[in-house]
Design a protein around this motif. Sequence first.
Motif, PDB file in Angstrom:
ATOM      1  N   GLU A  39       1.050  -1.315   0.129  1.00  0.00           N
ATOM      2  CA  GLU A  39      -0.027   0.004  -0.042  1.00  0.00           C
ATOM      3  C   GLU A  39       1.057   1.285   0.164  1.00  0.00           C
ATOM      4  N   ASP A  40       1.827   1.068   0.784  1.00  0.00           N
ATOM      5  CA  ASP A  40       2.742   2.537   0.734  1.00  0.00           C
ATOM      6  C   ASP A  40       3.659   2.604  -0.534  1.00  0.00           C
ATOM      7  N   LEU A  41       4.045   1.557  -1.108  1.00  0.00           N
ATOM      8  CA  LEU A  41       4.625   1.763  -2.561  1.00  0.00           C
ATOM      9  C   LEU A  41       3.781   2.263  -3.355  1.00  0.00           C
ATOM     10  N   ALA A  42       2.619   1.743  -3.532  1.00  0.00           N
ATOM     11  CA  ALA A  42       1.284   2.524  -4.265  1.00  0.00           C
ATOM     12  C   ALA A  42       1.407   3.767  -4.366  1.00  0.00           C
ATOM     13  N   ALA A  43       1.441   4.355  -3.098  1.00  0.00           N
ATOM     14  CA  ALA A  43       1.056   5.745  -2.702  1.00  0.00           C
ATOM     15  C   ALA A  43       2.393   6.457  -3.060  1.00  0.00           C
ATOM     16  N   LEU A  44       3.493   6.019  -2.972  1.00  0.00           N
ATOM     17  CA  LEU A  44       4.984   6.781  -2.885  1.00  0.00           C
ATOM     18  C   LEU A  44       5.443   6.678  -4.248  1.00  0.00           C
ATOM     19  N   VAL A  45       5.202   5.624  -5.170  1.00  0.00           N
ATOM     20  CA  VAL A  45       5.444   5.401  -6.525  1.00  0.00           C
ATOM     21  C   VAL A  45       4.483   5.114  -7.365  1.00  0.00           C
ATOM     22  N   PRO A  46       3.725   6.492  -7.788  1.00  0.00           N
ATOM     23  CA  PRO A  46       2.648   6.236  -8.871  1.00  0.00           C
ATOM     24  C   PRO A  46       2.937   5.513  -9.830  1.00  0.00           C
ATOM     25  N   GLY A  47       1.907   4.412 -10.274  1.00  0.00           N
ATOM     26  CA  GLY A  47       2.505   3.807 -11.537  1.00  0.00           C
ATOM     27  C   GLY A  47       2.843   2.403 -11.352  1.00  0.00           C
ATOM     28  N   CYS A  48       3.373   2.120  -9.883  1.00  0.00           N
ATOM     29  CA  CYS A  48       3.840   0.715  -9.788  1.00  0.00           C
ATOM     30  C   CYS A  48       2.717  -0.230  -9.427  1.00  0.00           C
ATOM     31  N   SER A  49       2.735  -1.428  -9.408  1.00  0.00           N
ATOM     32  CA  SER A  49       1.729  -2.428  -9.396  1.00  0.00           C
ATOM     33  C   SER A  49       2.523  -3.644  -8.428  1.00  0.00           C
ATOM     34  N   MET A  50       1.420  -4.245  -7.739  1.00  0.00           N
ATOM     35  CA  MET A  50       1.977  -5.250  -6.815  1.00  0.00           C
ATOM     36  C   MET A  50       0.891  -6.719  -6.841  1.00  0.00           C
ATOM     37  N   PHE A  51       1.472  -7.611  -6.953  1.00  0.00           N
ATOM     38  CA  PHE A  51       0.464  -8.640  -6.633  1.00  0.00           C
ATOM     39  C   PHE A  51       0.724  -9.325  -5.282  1.00  0.00           C
ATOM     40  N   LEU A  52      -0.164 -10.091  -4.477  1.00  0.00           N
ATOM     41  CA  LEU A  52       0.100 -10.362  -3.193  1.00  0.00           C
ATOM     42  C   LEU A  52       0.150 -12.040  -3.172  1.00  0.00           C
ATOM     43  N   PHE A  53       1.060 -12.439  -2.263  1.00  0.00           N
ATOM     44  CA  PHE A  53       1.199 -13.878  -2.044  1.00  0.00           C
ATOM     45  C   PHE A  53       1.468 -14.225  -0.754  1.00  0.00           C
ATOM     46  N   ARG A  84       7.684  -0.029 -17.578  1.00  0.00           N
ATOM     47  CA  ARG A  84       8.756   0.498 -16.581  1.00  0.00           C
ATOM     48  C   ARG A  84       8.976  -0.186 -15.385  1.00  0.00           C
ATOM     49  N   TYR A  85       7.865  -0.268 -14.641  1.00  0.00           N
ATOM     50  CA  TYR A  85       7.674  -1.006 -13.503  1.00  0.00           C
ATOM     51  C   TYR A  85       7.459  -2.310 -13.520  1.00  0.00           C
ATOM     52  N   GLY A  86       6.792  -2.694 -14.273  1.00  0.00           N
ATOM     53  CA  GLY A  86       6.274  -4.213 -14.273  1.00  0.00           C
ATOM     54  C   GLY A  86       5.185  -4.435 -13.066  1.00  0.00           C
ATOM     55  N   LEU A  87       5.383  -5.706 -12.449  1.00  0.00           N
ATOM     56  CA  LEU A  87       4.536  -6.152 -11.548  1.00  0.00           C
ATOM     57  C   LEU A  87       5.344  -6.813 -10.530  1.00  0.00           C
ATOM     58  N   THR A  88       5.316  -6.407  -9.470  1.00  0.00           N
ATOM     59  CA  THR A  88       6.132  -6.939  -8.140  1.00  0.00           C
ATOM     60  C   THR A  88       5.559  -7.695  -7.120  1.00  0.00           C
ATOM     61  N   GLY A  89       6.183  -8.796  -6.807  1.00  0.00           N
ATOM     62  CA  GLY A  89       5.382  -9.675  -6.028  1.00  0.00           C
ATOM     63  C   GLY A  89       5.721  -9.176  -4.511  1.00  0.00           C
ATOM     64  N   ASP A 115       3.922  -9.057 -22.331  1.00  0.00           N
ATOM     65  CA  ASP A 115       2.744  -9.349 -21.639  1.00  0.00           C
ATOM     66  C   ASP A 115       2.249  -8.493 -20.460  1.00  0.00           C
ATOM     67  N   LEU A 116       2.981  -7.712 -20.006  1.00  0.00           N
ATOM     68  CA  LEU A 116       2.927  -7.259 -18.677  1.00  0.00           C
ATOM     69  C   LEU A 116       1.917  -6.591 -18.366  1.00  0.00           C
ATOM     70  N   THR A 117       1.320  -5.407 -19.673  1.00  0.00           N
ATOM     71  CA  THR A 117       0.157  -4.725 -19.501  1.00  0.00           C
ATOM     72  C   THR A 117      -1.025  -5.286 -19.428  1.00  0.00           C
ATOM     73  N   GLN A 118      -1.081  -6.670 -19.815  1.00  0.00           N
ATOM     74  CA  GLN A 118      -2.477  -7.309 -19.606  1.00  0.00           C
ATOM     75  C   GLN A 118      -2.556  -7.976 -18.253  1.00  0.00           C
ATOM     76  N   LEU A 119      -1.415  -7.983 -17.513  1.00  0.00           N
ATOM     77  CA  LEU A 119      -1.549  -8.616 -15.973  1.00  0.00           C
ATOM     78  C   LEU A 119      -2.481  -7.585 -15.135  1.00  0.00           C
ATOM     79  N   LYS A 120      -2.928  -8.143 -14.025  1.00  0.00           N
ATOM     80  CA  LYS A 120      -3.984  -7.710 -13.167  1.00  0.00           C
ATOM     81  C   LYS A 120      -3.310  -7.568 -11.701  1.00  0.00           C
ATOM     82  N   ALA A 121      -3.313  -6.549 -11.213  1.00  0.00           N
ATOM     83  CA  ALA A 121      -2.440  -6.049  -9.916  1.00  0.00           C
ATOM     84  C   ALA A 121      -3.401  -6.506  -8.777  1.00  0.00           C
ATOM     85  N   ASP A 122      -2.888  -6.606  -7.916  1.00  0.00           N
ATOM     86  CA  ASP A 122      -3.837  -6.833  -6.384  1.00  0.00           C
ATOM     87  C   ASP A 122      -3.747  -5.215  -5.969  1.00  0.00           C
TER      88      ASP A 122
END
Length: 328
Positions: A125-139, A182-187, A167-174
């Motif tokens: 949640e903090d990264l989403a606020a501090l780095v606009p445009g970044c994306s995370m999936f949770l595990f 640029r940022y991709g999807l971070t686990g 294919d990154l832009t087709q993926l869904k972030a949590d």
Amino acid sequence: MTSRKLGLQLAACLLNVSEARNKHIVEKIANAALHDQHGHKHPDTSVLNVFSDYDYNRSVITIVSTAEQIGRSVTSACVEGFACIDLSQHDGVHPCLGAIDLIPIYPLSDVRPEECGLVAQVIAEDLAALVPGCSMFLFGHADEKTKKSLAEKRRGLWWFKKNTKADLTQLKADVGANPSKRYGLTGVGASPYVINCNVTLDTKDVAAGRFIANAIRSHADGVQALAFPHNGQVEIACNVESLVNTQCPNLLSESHKFISYSICSESYFYVCPLHLESQIRELARHQGINTVETALVGFTPQECKKTAEYAISHGIGEYWKKRRGIFM
């Protein structure tokens, strides 16, 4: 060791970043774990190890701190990493989805995986606020909906395919924005400790390596294995998970193959790296291949806890600069 630091709730993050060829960037990320944006030192935090692999173009930074502090320390490192790494320019043989590819939080002492899951959620949640445009999936314990393991989530996100970046832009972030090039999807997640153990084969035959990796995945409890071309040879890269009793069907009959440790009165077990090396060596021998070396990337959970206590009690933030080589 000073007694005032004993008995702390300690956690670790083996931060995986998609950069290894620019040492300056990797060290900037490691140093950022030790300071906030104003340059003030984070308390009770140490970077124990920095391991970079040129062929993979991937680094693993071992950050340890108290359970209360580690979220802030890891977030500082990730903000720096997102600023420095452009995933669209990344080139390496190891699969990745994110500029910051993986943020796993592991318990070391007096803290449970569920609590680490809460820390991981706050980091996302903090990264989403501090780095606009970044994306995370949770595990794992950070994924309240499914509790899926890292391997399960990655499988559903094409992590094991060769051309994931296309294919990154087709993926869904949590959490956060839709994935960008640029940022991709971070686990981001939490689980009991996972060891990274790599065994090098004296061959260029990646197909033979994949056969061995598949055999290891099928027969070794809690081991995820992949084969990659590496420095003109083939490396079997293994993630060795810590499991509880119910996840170890062979524990009673093959207890000599496992190493145990305890946190908060819960017992965990993982396949002994020496036994894993022996299994790979035997499988390779049947293929007419020799093994060359085995490297533990960082620490076992017991070593990590002991080293964290030492580094924190002595106020050594840049511990990785005071050790040479890789702990075996």
